[in-house]
Write an enzyme that holds these catalytic residues in place. Structure first.
Site, PDB file in Angstrom:
ATOM      1  N   LYS A   1       7.207  -1.715   1.080  1.00 45.63           N
ATOM      2  CA  LYS A   1       7.505  -0.327   0.743  1.00 45.63           C
ATOM      3  C   LYS A   1       8.169   0.369   1.929  1.00 45.63           C
ATOM      4  O   LYS A   1       9.225  -0.041   2.352  1.00 45.63           O
ATOM      5  CB  LYS A   1       6.212   0.356   0.284  1.00 45.63           C
ATOM      6  CG  LYS A   1       5.412  -0.480  -0.755  1.00 45.63           C
ATOM      7  CD  LYS A   1       6.171  -0.628  -2.034  1.00 45.63           C
ATOM      8  CE  LYS A   1       5.579  -1.518  -3.114  1.00 45.63           C
ATOM      9  NZ  LYS A   1       4.384  -2.262  -2.978  1.00 45.63           N
TER      10      LYS A   1
ATOM     11  N   ASP B   1      -6.031   1.054   2.602  1.00 45.73           N
ATOM     12  CA  ASP B   1      -4.635   0.730   2.314  1.00 45.73           C
ATOM     13  C   ASP B   1      -3.803   1.950   2.693  1.00 45.73           C
ATOM     14  O   ASP B   1      -3.912   3.012   2.067  1.00 45.73           O
ATOM     15  CB  ASP B   1      -4.499   0.386   0.821  1.00 45.73           C
ATOM     16  CG  ASP B   1      -3.089  -0.076   0.463  1.00 45.73           C
ATOM     17  OD1 ASP B   1      -2.122   0.399   1.095  1.00 45.73           O
ATOM     18  OD2 ASP B   1      -2.957  -0.894  -0.470  1.00 45.73           O
TER      19      ASP B   1
ATOM     20  N   TYR C   1      -4.079   0.551  -6.563  1.00 45.78           N
ATOM     21  CA  TYR C   1      -2.912  -0.126  -7.137  1.00 45.78           C
ATOM     22  C   TYR C   1      -3.416  -1.175  -8.151  1.00 45.78           C
ATOM     23  O   TYR C   1      -4.418  -1.852  -7.898  1.00 45.78           O
ATOM     24  CB  TYR C   1      -2.111  -0.767  -5.995  1.00 45.78           C
ATOM     25  CG  TYR C   1      -1.115  -1.789  -6.459  1.00 45.78           C
ATOM     26  CD1 TYR C   1      -0.116  -1.466  -7.375  1.00 45.78           C
ATOM     27  CD2 TYR C   1      -1.177  -3.100  -6.000  1.00 45.78           C
ATOM     28  CE1 TYR C   1       0.790  -2.422  -7.809  1.00 45.78           C
ATOM     29  CE2 TYR C   1      -0.275  -4.057  -6.418  1.00 45.78           C
ATOM     30  CZ  TYR C   1       0.711  -3.712  -7.334  1.00 45.78           C
ATOM     31  OH  TYR C   1       1.594  -4.655  -7.764  1.00 45.78           O
TER      32      TYR C   1
ATOM     33  N   ARG D   1       3.275 -21.711   9.901  1.00 45.72           N
ATOM     34  CA  ARG D   1       2.383 -21.033   8.956  1.00 45.72           C
ATOM     35  C   ARG D   1       1.409 -20.102   9.679  1.00 45.72           C
ATOM     36  O   ARG D   1       0.957 -19.116   9.123  1.00 45.72           O
ATOM     37  CB  ARG D   1       1.624 -22.040   8.088  1.00 45.72           C
ATOM     38  CG  ARG D   1       1.043 -21.366   6.867  1.00 45.72           C
ATOM     39  CD  ARG D   1       0.265 -22.236   5.875  1.00 45.72           C
ATOM     40  NE  ARG D   1       0.608 -23.606   5.777  1.00 45.72           N
ATOM     41  CZ  ARG D   1      -0.080 -24.600   6.359  1.00 45.72           C
ATOM     42  NH1 ARG D   1      -1.149 -24.319   7.092  1.00 45.72           N
ATOM     43  NH2 ARG D   1       0.296 -25.837   6.211  1.00 45.72           N
TER      44      ARG D   1
HETATM   45  N1  PLP Z   1      -0.979  -1.598  -2.024  1.00 43.38           N
HETATM   46  C1  PLP Z   1      -0.322  -0.618  -2.665  1.00 43.38           C
HETATM   47  C2  PLP Z   1      -0.787   0.802  -2.509  1.00 43.38           C
HETATM   48  C3  PLP Z   1       0.775  -0.909  -3.473  1.00 43.38           C
HETATM   49  O1  PLP Z   1       1.405   0.087  -4.104  1.00 43.38           O
HETATM   50  C4  PLP Z   1       1.177  -2.269  -3.610  1.00 43.38           C
HETATM   51  C5  PLP Z   1       2.326  -2.642  -4.464  1.00 43.38           C
HETATM   52  O2  PLP Z   1       2.854  -1.832  -5.189  1.00 43.38           O
HETATM   53  C6  PLP Z   1       0.459  -3.262  -2.938  1.00 43.38           C
HETATM   54  C7  PLP Z   1      -0.605  -2.883  -2.136  1.00 43.38           C
HETATM   55  C8  PLP Z   1       0.842  -4.702  -3.056  1.00 43.38           C
HETATM   56  O3  PLP Z   1       1.923  -4.975  -2.219  1.00 43.38           O
HETATM   57  P1  PLP Z   1       2.988  -6.146  -2.474  1.00 43.38           P
HETATM   58  O4  PLP Z   1       3.757  -5.791  -3.704  1.00 43.38           O
HETATM   59  O5  PLP Z   1       3.798  -6.136  -1.218  1.00 43.38           O
HETATM   60  O6  PLP Z   1       2.209  -7.406  -2.658  1.00 43.38           O
END
Ligand code: PLP
Length: 411
Positions: free
Chosen positions: A217, A192, A118, A65
């Site tokens: 992504k 992010d 997001y 973990r």
């Molecule tokens: N940050 C952004 C800009 C995203 O577009 C997303 C998901 O679409 C996330 C974070 C969250 O990521 P995850 O789906 O891998 O949890």
């Protein structure tokens, strides 16, 4: 390669580091490809050695973990690509964001977040952290004066948080400017970097303290896994790993997914070039079609923050936001008419994906919040994939033409 030639490390290009950094085949029986360590726990040489590992007096692995060698290689590569000292790989982008926030924040602290994020990140801050006594304030990070005022109003300000380009409308935030405002206010800045990836921009080099990623992504790049990461200084990353919360939340990335992300990283630079090149052509096509009322793409001269995009990003990326004459109804009809482009959320995959943020990824914002924050209900978001761009343009053009003709008949 870097391992054997550490002094050359900083000179090596992004692709070279994405392919070689931190791995020496000679240490793994000559295996060209790093092995996947599928193990949940690790044998201690002696009982005393196990206790020393737990006390941090001896280096090594204890339990899956907290740390695993396949994850450790991925972490070293991500840190190198982002220009950070260390990284922590976790189970998803939301895992990266939540582990970081649970570690850095306590009840009574304040955070200032950009108003376009997001949907689930927005919900985590505004509906999740607030339940635990964290004050969450919203600001428009494209307006430095308003942001400076918002920061000055907080007495236990811990951090600022934003995305650039932002999901879903690709608004760009000046990382250097915002990080310097945060620093003056005694706060950390967290970016992010999912949409840009370390290939297009490196926020840490512009003054940010931490970068988070949804590795689901572009980093993974093949739509076959969930993963996430946080990158920054060793001190912050060890705090998140230890106090925090990867161990305590259990948001651990599986060794198999770490391996798949390592594989994805090898082609990240070539994929980002292709995503950007095709997206530029498609954005121009959209801009020239009579059914399209608005296109947002950082590579278009009409993009309101074109200068900033040119300065901050190496390429404009693979995402396009646009609106059609006829609003939501026309948008839905367009999506349904597509034959090659896939109707799906997520982004950064080989397949081109289209989605409707207001009813999908950003349905966590109320209609009123979307309106106030500038997320149009008519907006469509396209993640341009790696298919032949002529095929993509033909599919998009036929769907636009069809909806345009039906609309003219109805008008
Ligand atoms: N940050 C952004 C800009 C995203 O577009 C997303 C998901 O679409 C996330 C974070 C969250 O990521 P995850 O789906 O891998 O949890």
């Amino acid at each position: 390669m870097d391992k054997r030639q550490p002094s050359r490390n900083a000179e090596l290009g992004l692709s070279t580091r994405a392919i070689h950094h931190g791995y020496d085949p000679a240490e793994e029986h000559g295996a060209l490809t790093p092995p996947i360590f599928m193990t949940s726990t690790y044998a201690f040489e002696t009982a005393e050695a196990g206790s020393e590992l737990f006390r941090g007096e001896r280096a090594g692995y204890i339990y899956g973990r907290t740390r695993n060698p396949t994850q450790a290689l991925l972490e070293a590569r991500l840190a190198s690509l982002e220009g950070g000292e260390a990284a922590l790989a976790v189970a998803s982008g939301m895992g990266a964001i939540s582990a970081t926030m649970w570690t850095l924040l306590s009840a009574g602290d304040s955070v200032v977040i950009d108003r376009i994020l997001y949907g689930n990140t927005f919900a985590f801050f505004t509906k999740g952290l607030t339940r635990f006594g964290v004050n969450v304030r919203l600001a428009d990070f494209t307006d430095p004066d308003a942001l400076a005022q918002a920061l000055a109003a907080e007495d236990r300000l811990k951090l600022v948080y934003f995305e650039t380009p932002a999901n879903p409308n690709l608004r760009i935030i000046d990382v250097a400017r915002v990080s310097s405002l945060a620093k003056s206010a005694g706060a950390l800045s967290i970016v992010d970097n999912t949409f840009a990836t370390p290939i297009l921009q490196n926020p840490l080099k512009l003054g940010a303290d931490l970068v988070v990623h949804s590795a689901t992504k572009y980093l993974g790049g093949h739509g076959d896994l969930l993963g996430g990461a946080v990158v920054g200084s060793s001190a912050l990353i060890e705090q998140i790993r230890g106090t925090g919360l990867r161990a305590l939340t259990g948001a651990t990335l599986s060794p198999l997914n770490a391996f798949l992300i390592l594989r994805g990283l090898k082609t990240l630079e070539v994929r980002m070039e292709r995503h950007s090149r095709s997206a530029q052509q498609i954005a121009e096509l959209l801009g020239s079609h009579p059914l399209v009322s608005h296109v947002t793409y950082p590579g278009l001269k009409s993009f309101p923050q074109y200068e900033l995009a040119q300065r901050q990003m190496r390429q404009p990326g693979g995402l396009i936001a646009f609106e059609l004459e006829g609003g939501v109804e026309a948008g839905m009809a367009f999506m349904n008419r597509l034959e090659l482009v896939v109707r799906a959320v997520s982004l950064g995959d080989a397949e081109t994906l289209v989605q409707h943020p207001a009813s999908m990824t950003h349905a966590t914002y109320s209609a009123d919040e979307r309106k106030r924050h500038g997320i149009s209900d008519s907006l469509l978001r396209l993640s341009v994939g790696l298919e032949n761009v002529e095929d993509l343009m033909a599919d998009i053009a036929q769907a636009l033409d069809h909806v345009h003709a039906s609309k003219r008949q109805a008008d």
